[in-house]
Design an enzyme around this catalytic site. Sequence first.
Site, PDB file in Angstrom:
ATOM      1  N   CYS A 104      19.557  42.833  21.112  1.00  0.00           N
ATOM      2  CA  CYS A 104      20.564  43.009  20.072  1.00  0.00           C
ATOM      3  C   CYS A 104      21.955  42.980  20.707  1.00  0.00           C
ATOM      4  CB  CYS A 104      20.313  44.345  19.376  1.00  0.00           C
ATOM      5  SG  CYS A 104      21.701  45.002  18.464  1.00  0.00           S
ATOM      6  N   GLU A 105      22.833  42.186  20.142  1.00  0.00           N
ATOM      7  CA  GLU A 105      24.172  42.082  20.716  1.00  0.00           C
ATOM      8  C   GLU A 105      25.023  43.319  20.462  1.00  0.00           C
ATOM      9  OE1 GLU A 105      26.734  39.671  17.365  1.00  0.00           O
ATOM     10  OE2 GLU A 105      25.694  38.513  18.881  1.00  0.00           O
ATOM     11  N   HIS A 106      24.621  44.184  19.549  1.00  0.00           N
ATOM     12  CA  HIS A 106      25.410  45.379  19.254  1.00  0.00           C
ATOM     13  C   HIS A 106      25.179  46.506  20.251  1.00  0.00           C
ATOM     14  CE1 HIS A 106      25.427  43.904  14.845  1.00  0.00           C
ATOM     15  NE2 HIS A 106      26.431  43.399  15.516  1.00  0.00           N
ATOM     16  N   HIS A 107      23.922  46.688  20.697  1.00  0.00           N
ATOM     17  CA  HIS A 107      23.602  47.790  21.603  1.00  0.00           C
ATOM     18  C   HIS A 107      22.974  47.332  22.917  1.00  0.00           C
ATOM     19  CE1 HIS A 107      23.371  49.583  17.493  1.00  0.00           C
ATOM     20  NE2 HIS A 107      24.108  50.503  18.080  1.00  0.00           N
ATOM     21  N   GLN A 120      18.932  39.192  14.620  1.00  0.00           N
ATOM     22  CA  GLN A 120      17.708  38.562  14.133  1.00  0.00           C
ATOM     23  C   GLN A 120      18.030  37.481  13.101  1.00  0.00           C
ATOM     24  OE1 GLN A 120      14.338  41.147  13.454  1.00  0.00           O
ATOM     25  NE2 GLN A 120      13.619  39.857  11.792  1.00  0.00           N
ATOM     26  N   HIS A 162      13.317  46.815  16.266  1.00  0.00           N
ATOM     27  CA  HIS A 162      14.574  46.898  17.013  1.00  0.00           C
ATOM     28  C   HIS A 162      14.664  48.278  17.642  1.00  0.00           C
ATOM     29  CE1 HIS A 162      16.540  43.303  15.009  1.00  0.00           C
ATOM     30  NE2 HIS A 162      15.373  43.439  14.389  1.00  0.00           N
ATOM     31  N   CYS A 168      17.088  49.709  18.789  1.00  0.00           N
ATOM     32  CA  CYS A 168      18.287  50.437  18.360  1.00  0.00           C
ATOM     33  C   CYS A 168      17.993  51.275  17.119  1.00  0.00           C
ATOM     34  CB  CYS A 168      19.464  49.492  18.131  1.00  0.00           C
ATOM     35  SG  CYS A 168      19.164  48.166  16.962  1.00  0.00           S
TER      36      CYS A 168
END
Length: 188
Positions: free
Chosen positions: A82-85, A124, A152, A154
């Site tokens: 995941c690019e956020h976390h 995703q 995920h 996260c």
Amino acid sequence: MDTKAIEYHVYEILKAIGEDPGREGLVETPARVARMLEETLAGTAYTNHEIAEMFGKTFTNEAGSDIDSAVVMRDITVFSYCEHHLALMYDMTVNVAYIPRGKVLGLSKIARICDMAAKRLQLQERLGKDIAEIIAEAADTPDVGVVISGCHSCMTARGIRNPSAKTVTTTYMGAFRTDRELKKLVEV
């Protein structure tokens, strides 16, 4: 990918979280993490177009080009981050279907396209779009459906900590956008 910079920053992260990067179990960790990221994020080095060229081996479609000749591959296993976390997206399965328009992809190429598109920092939803775009270009068809189901970390290992949550995303192009029977080919 700058593996030496990754090693340096992993070393600094270990220090920042209060670990001793010099202790036996961590001495080689920065280099291991750099090698892991180089492997698991290899898709970052390529555009969707380059992946389509790389895995675009096709054969003449002997079955014709009508809707009854759809190619479907289910339960392709991938993982991503995941690019956020920078958290792991895991237990991911990809279902892909497309309608050949004169060309069919080698079956292993479909799985390779899914794998390489996942080897990026991803969302995703974007992963499904990337796979659909690459398949469409490689097979030279506007008609592609992609459904992804995955977990995920996260959400499962931090934050809400809901280990049973799964995310399902759909990407439909061409005839798959409006034809309910075609959508059924890729549904989870």
